[in-house]
Design a protein around this motif. Structure first.
Motif, PDB file in Angstrom:
ATOM      1  N   LYS A  10      45.473 -33.464  28.791  1.00 22.50           N
ATOM      2  CA  LYS A  10      44.265 -33.375  29.590  1.00 22.50           C
ATOM      3  C   LYS A  10      43.971 -31.908  29.865  1.00 22.50           C
ATOM      4  O   LYS A  10      44.869 -31.124  30.151  1.00 22.50           O
ATOM      5  CB  LYS A  10      44.460 -34.126  30.906  1.00 22.50           C
ATOM      6  CG  LYS A  10      43.220 -34.154  31.751  1.00 22.50           C
ATOM      7  CD  LYS A  10      43.416 -34.956  33.009  1.00 22.50           C
ATOM      8  CE  LYS A  10      42.131 -34.901  33.803  1.00 22.50           C
ATOM      9  NZ  LYS A  10      42.208 -35.560  35.068  1.00 22.50           N
ATOM     10  N   LEU A  11      42.701 -31.553  29.771  1.00 21.30           N
ATOM     11  CA  LEU A  11      42.296 -30.183  30.034  1.00 21.30           C
ATOM     12  C   LEU A  11      42.516 -29.831  31.494  1.00 21.30           C
ATOM     13  O   LEU A  11      42.484 -30.688  32.365  1.00 21.30           O
ATOM     14  CB  LEU A  11      40.829 -29.998  29.680  1.00 21.30           C
ATOM     15  CG  LEU A  11      40.453 -30.186  28.218  1.00 21.30           C
ATOM     16  CD1 LEU A  11      38.951 -30.056  28.043  1.00 21.30           C
ATOM     17  CD2 LEU A  11      41.159 -29.183  27.347  1.00 21.30           C
ATOM     18  N   GLY A  12      42.718 -28.597  31.769  1.00 24.89           N
ATOM     19  CA  GLY A  12      42.848 -28.135  33.138  1.00 24.89           C
ATOM     20  C   GLY A  12      44.227 -27.600  33.443  1.00 24.89           C
ATOM     21  O   GLY A  12      45.146 -27.676  32.636  1.00 24.89           O
ATOM     22  N   ASN A  13      44.347 -27.073  34.652  1.00 22.73           N
ATOM     23  CA  ASN A  13      45.631 -26.529  35.073  1.00 22.73           C
ATOM     24  C   ASN A  13      46.468 -27.617  35.748  1.00 22.73           C
ATOM     25  O   ASN A  13      46.103 -28.790  35.736  1.00 22.73           O
ATOM     26  CB  ASN A  13      45.431 -25.311  35.986  1.00 22.73           C
ATOM     27  CG  ASN A  13      44.744 -25.668  37.291  1.00 22.73           C
ATOM     28  OD1 ASN A  13      44.652 -26.822  37.682  1.00 22.73           O
ATOM     29  ND2 ASN A  13      44.240 -24.654  37.969  1.00 22.73           N
ATOM     30  N   SER A  14      47.558 -27.232  36.378  1.00 25.01           N
ATOM     31  CA  SER A  14      48.462 -28.211  36.978  1.00 25.01           C
ATOM     32  C   SER A  14      47.806 -28.976  38.134  1.00 25.01           C
ATOM     33  O   SER A  14      48.245 -30.065  38.479  1.00 25.01           O
ATOM     34  CB  SER A  14      49.735 -27.519  37.472  1.00 25.01           C
ATOM     35  OG  SER A  14      49.403 -26.563  38.464  1.00 25.01           O
ATOM     36  N   GLU A  15      46.758 -28.422  38.719  1.00 23.15           N
ATOM     37  CA  GLU A  15      46.039 -29.094  39.799  1.00 23.15           C
ATOM     38  C   GLU A  15      44.904 -29.963  39.268  1.00 23.15           C
ATOM     39  O   GLU A  15      44.169 -30.569  40.038  1.00 23.15           O
ATOM     40  CB  GLU A  15      45.480 -28.057  40.771  1.00 23.15           C
ATOM     41  CG  GLU A  15      46.558 -27.217  41.437  1.00 23.15           C
ATOM     42  CD  GLU A  15      45.971 -26.007  42.137  1.00 23.15           C
ATOM     43  OE1 GLU A  15      44.781 -25.684  41.925  1.00 23.15           O
ATOM     44  OE2 GLU A  15      46.707 -25.380  42.904  1.00 23.15           O
ATOM     45  N   GLY A  16      44.706 -30.000  37.956  1.00 25.08           N
ATOM     46  CA  GLY A  16      43.639 -30.790  37.360  1.00 25.08           C
ATOM     47  C   GLY A  16      42.312 -30.060  37.270  1.00 25.08           C
ATOM     48  O   GLY A  16      41.313 -30.625  36.833  1.00 25.08           O
ATOM     49  N   ILE A  17      42.290 -28.808  37.673  1.00 28.89           N
ATOM     50  CA  ILE A  17      41.049 -28.029  37.652  1.00 28.89           C
ATOM     51  C   ILE A  17      40.790 -27.555  36.216  1.00 28.89           C
ATOM     52  O   ILE A  17      41.602 -26.871  35.620  1.00 28.89           O
ATOM     53  CB  ILE A  17      41.145 -26.823  38.609  1.00 28.89           C
ATOM     54  CG1 ILE A  17      41.342 -27.318  40.043  1.00 28.89           C
ATOM     55  CG2 ILE A  17      39.921 -25.932  38.492  1.00 28.89           C
ATOM     56  CD1 ILE A  17      41.678 -26.226  41.033  1.00 28.89           C
ATOM     57  N   TYR A  18      39.638 -27.966  35.661  1.00 31.47           N
ATOM     58  CA  TYR A  18      39.322 -27.560  34.292  1.00 31.47           C
ATOM     59  C   TYR A  18      38.197 -26.536  34.227  1.00 31.47           C
ATOM     60  O   TYR A  18      37.924 -25.965  33.173  1.00 31.47           O
ATOM     61  CB  TYR A  18      38.966 -28.773  33.423  1.00 31.47           C
ATOM     62  CG  TYR A  18      37.653 -29.424  33.772  1.00 31.47           C
ATOM     63  CD1 TYR A  18      36.471 -29.009  33.173  1.00 31.47           C
ATOM     64  CD2 TYR A  18      37.584 -30.449  34.698  1.00 31.47           C
ATOM     65  CE1 TYR A  18      35.271 -29.597  33.497  1.00 31.47           C
ATOM     66  CE2 TYR A  18      36.389 -31.049  35.013  1.00 31.47           C
ATOM     67  CZ  TYR A  18      35.236 -30.619  34.408  1.00 31.47           C
ATOM     68  OH  TYR A  18      34.041 -31.206  34.731  1.00 31.47           O
ATOM     69  N   GLU A  19      37.552 -26.297  35.343  1.00 27.98           N
ATOM     70  CA  GLU A  19      36.470 -25.317  35.378  1.00 27.98           C
ATOM     71  C   GLU A  19      36.404 -24.745  36.782  1.00 27.98           C
ATOM     72  O   GLU A  19      36.801 -25.385  37.756  1.00 27.98           O
ATOM     73  CB  GLU A  19      35.142 -25.994  35.026  1.00 27.98           C
ATOM     74  CG  GLU A  19      33.986 -25.052  34.852  1.00 27.98           C
ATOM     75  CD  GLU A  19      34.122 -24.157  33.647  1.00 27.98           C
ATOM     76  OE1 GLU A  19      34.449 -22.973  33.872  1.00 27.98           O
ATOM     77  OE2 GLU A  19      33.922 -24.593  32.514  1.00 27.98           O
ATOM     78  N   ARG A  20      35.895 -23.538  36.887  1.00 28.67           N
ATOM     79  CA  ARG A  20      35.792 -22.883  38.180  1.00 28.67           C
ATOM     80  C   ARG A  20      34.516 -22.044  38.173  1.00 28.67           C
ATOM     81  O   ARG A  20      34.304 -21.264  37.263  1.00 28.67           O
ATOM     82  CB  ARG A  20      37.016 -21.984  38.359  1.00 28.67           C
ATOM     83  CG  ARG A  20      37.370 -21.606  39.746  1.00 28.67           C
ATOM     84  CD  ARG A  20      38.646 -20.773  39.751  1.00 28.67           C
ATOM     85  NE  ARG A  20      39.855 -21.507  39.458  1.00 28.67           N
ATOM     86  CZ  ARG A  20      40.548 -22.199  40.356  1.00 28.67           C
ATOM     87  NH1 ARG A  20      40.130 -22.271  41.583  1.00 28.67           N
ATOM     88  NH2 ARG A  20      41.655 -22.817  40.024  1.00 28.67           N
ATOM     89  N   ILE A  21      33.687 -22.236  39.179  1.00 29.46           N
ATOM     90  CA  ILE A  21      32.484 -21.420  39.301  1.00 29.46           C
ATOM     91  C   ILE A  21      32.760 -20.374  40.374  1.00 29.46           C
ATOM     92  O   ILE A  21      33.114 -20.707  41.499  1.00 29.46           O
ATOM     93  CB  ILE A  21      31.258 -22.266  39.700  1.00 29.46           C
ATOM     94  CG1 ILE A  21      30.983 -23.334  38.637  1.00 29.46           C
ATOM     95  CG2 ILE A  21      30.037 -21.374  39.891  1.00 29.46           C
ATOM     96  CD1 ILE A  21      29.910 -24.313  39.038  1.00 29.46           C
ATOM     97  N   LYS A  22      32.611 -19.124  39.990  1.00 29.74           N
ATOM     98  CA  LYS A  22      32.850 -18.030  40.935  1.00 29.74           C
ATOM     99  C   LYS A  22      31.577 -17.207  41.017  1.00 29.74           C
ATOM    100  O   LYS A  22      31.056 -16.760  40.000  1.00 29.74           O
ATOM    101  CB  LYS A  22      34.012 -17.165  40.464  1.00 29.74           C
ATOM    102  CG  LYS A  22      34.381 -16.084  41.450  1.00 29.74           C
ATOM    103  CD  LYS A  22      35.722 -15.493  41.099  1.00 29.74           C
ATOM    104  CE  LYS A  22      36.146 -14.446  42.072  1.00 29.74           C
ATOM    105  NZ  LYS A  22      36.634 -14.981  43.324  1.00 29.74           N
ATOM    106  N   LEU A  23      31.094 -17.037  42.230  1.00 29.75           N
ATOM    107  CA  LEU A  23      29.898 -16.230  42.409  1.00 29.75           C
ATOM    108  C   LEU A  23      30.248 -14.764  42.210  1.00 29.75           C
ATOM    109  O   LEU A  23      31.305 -14.305  42.625  1.00 29.75           O
ATOM    110  CB  LEU A  23      29.310 -16.460  43.801  1.00 29.75           C
ATOM    111  CG  LEU A  23      28.883 -17.897  44.101  1.00 29.75           C
ATOM    112  CD1 LEU A  23      28.199 -17.958  45.463  1.00 29.75           C
ATOM    113  CD2 LEU A  23      27.982 -18.454  43.035  1.00 29.75           C
ATOM    114  N   SER A  24      29.344 -14.041  41.579  1.00 25.80           N
ATOM    115  CA  SER A  24      29.639 -12.647  41.248  1.00 25.80           C
ATOM    116  C   SER A  24      29.534 -11.717  42.438  1.00 25.80           C
ATOM    117  O   SER A  24      30.063 -10.631  42.419  1.00 25.80           O
ATOM    118  CB  SER A  24      28.708 -12.174  40.137  1.00 25.80           C
ATOM    119  OG  SER A  24      27.368 -12.230  40.583  1.00 25.80           O
ATOM    120  N   ARG A  25      28.836 -12.126  43.483  1.00 27.86           N
ATOM    121  CA  ARG A  25      28.693 -11.283  44.661  1.00 27.86           C
ATOM    122  C   ARG A  25      29.280 -11.978  45.876  1.00 27.86           C
ATOM    123  O   ARG A  25      29.339 -13.187  45.943  1.00 27.86           O
ATOM    124  CB  ARG A  25      27.225 -10.992  44.937  1.00 27.86           C
ATOM    125  CG  ARG A  25      26.640 -10.041  43.921  1.00 27.86           C
ATOM    126  CD  ARG A  25      25.322  -9.551  44.405  1.00 27.86           C
ATOM    127  NE  ARG A  25      24.310 -10.508  43.973  1.00 27.86           N
ATOM    128  CZ  ARG A  25      23.078 -10.515  44.417  1.00 27.86           C
ATOM    129  NH1 ARG A  25      22.698  -9.669  45.329  1.00 27.86           N
ATOM    130  NH2 ARG A  25      22.210 -11.382  43.975  1.00 27.86           N
TER     131      ARG A  25
END
Length: 139
Positions: A10-25
């Motif tokens: 399964k895609l993702g890290n050990s916490e199951g997170i496969y995507e992360r949106i980070k605001l640039s500011r």
């Protein structure tokens, strides 16, 4: 399929997170900068709940976005399938069977649609409106 030909984790890290949106500011509040954190995505249900938790004052706008996004995305397979037929036939079919929501929203920019969706948000939520719009544009 019960037995897929190719097995993969399964895609993702050990916490199951496969995507992360980070605001640039970062957000500036009362003269000081504060990092509001990234938005982890595990699955659709988690994302919906996370948006509601982060933006409780914008629930009507979040529901409008979800309803509209679902309506437009539901039309996309039909729009794509119509590209298999010649343009002369496709043009007629597009005009007759594509729902009005497709014609109203599919060609507009995310900024334009999100501005419309959030137009009735309370003024006290202005900073959160901008943050929500930024996260939704990252999807």
């Amino acid at each position: 399929a019960l037995n897929p030909p190719v097995r993969f984790k399964k895609l993702g890290n050990s916490e199951g997170i496969y995507e992360r949106i980070k605001l640039s500011r970062t957000c500036v509040t009362e003269g000081k900068e504060e990092e509001k954190g990234d938005l982890p995505i595990v699955n659709e249900a988690q994302l919906r709940q996370e948006l509601r938790n982060r933006f409780p004052g914008l629930l009507p706008q979040i529901r409008k976005f979800e309803k509209l996004a679902t309506a437009v995305l539901t039309c996309f397979p039909l729009h794509s399938a119509l590209h298999a037929v010649p343009w002369s036939v496709r043009a007629v079919l597009l005009r007759t069977i594509m729902p009005s929501v497709w014609w109203e929203y599919a060609s507009r920019t995310a900024e334009d649609v999100l501005t419309e969706i959030c137009a009735d948000a309370p003024e006290s939520e202005r900073e959160n409106v901008l943050r929500l719009q930024a996260y939704l544009c990252g999807l």
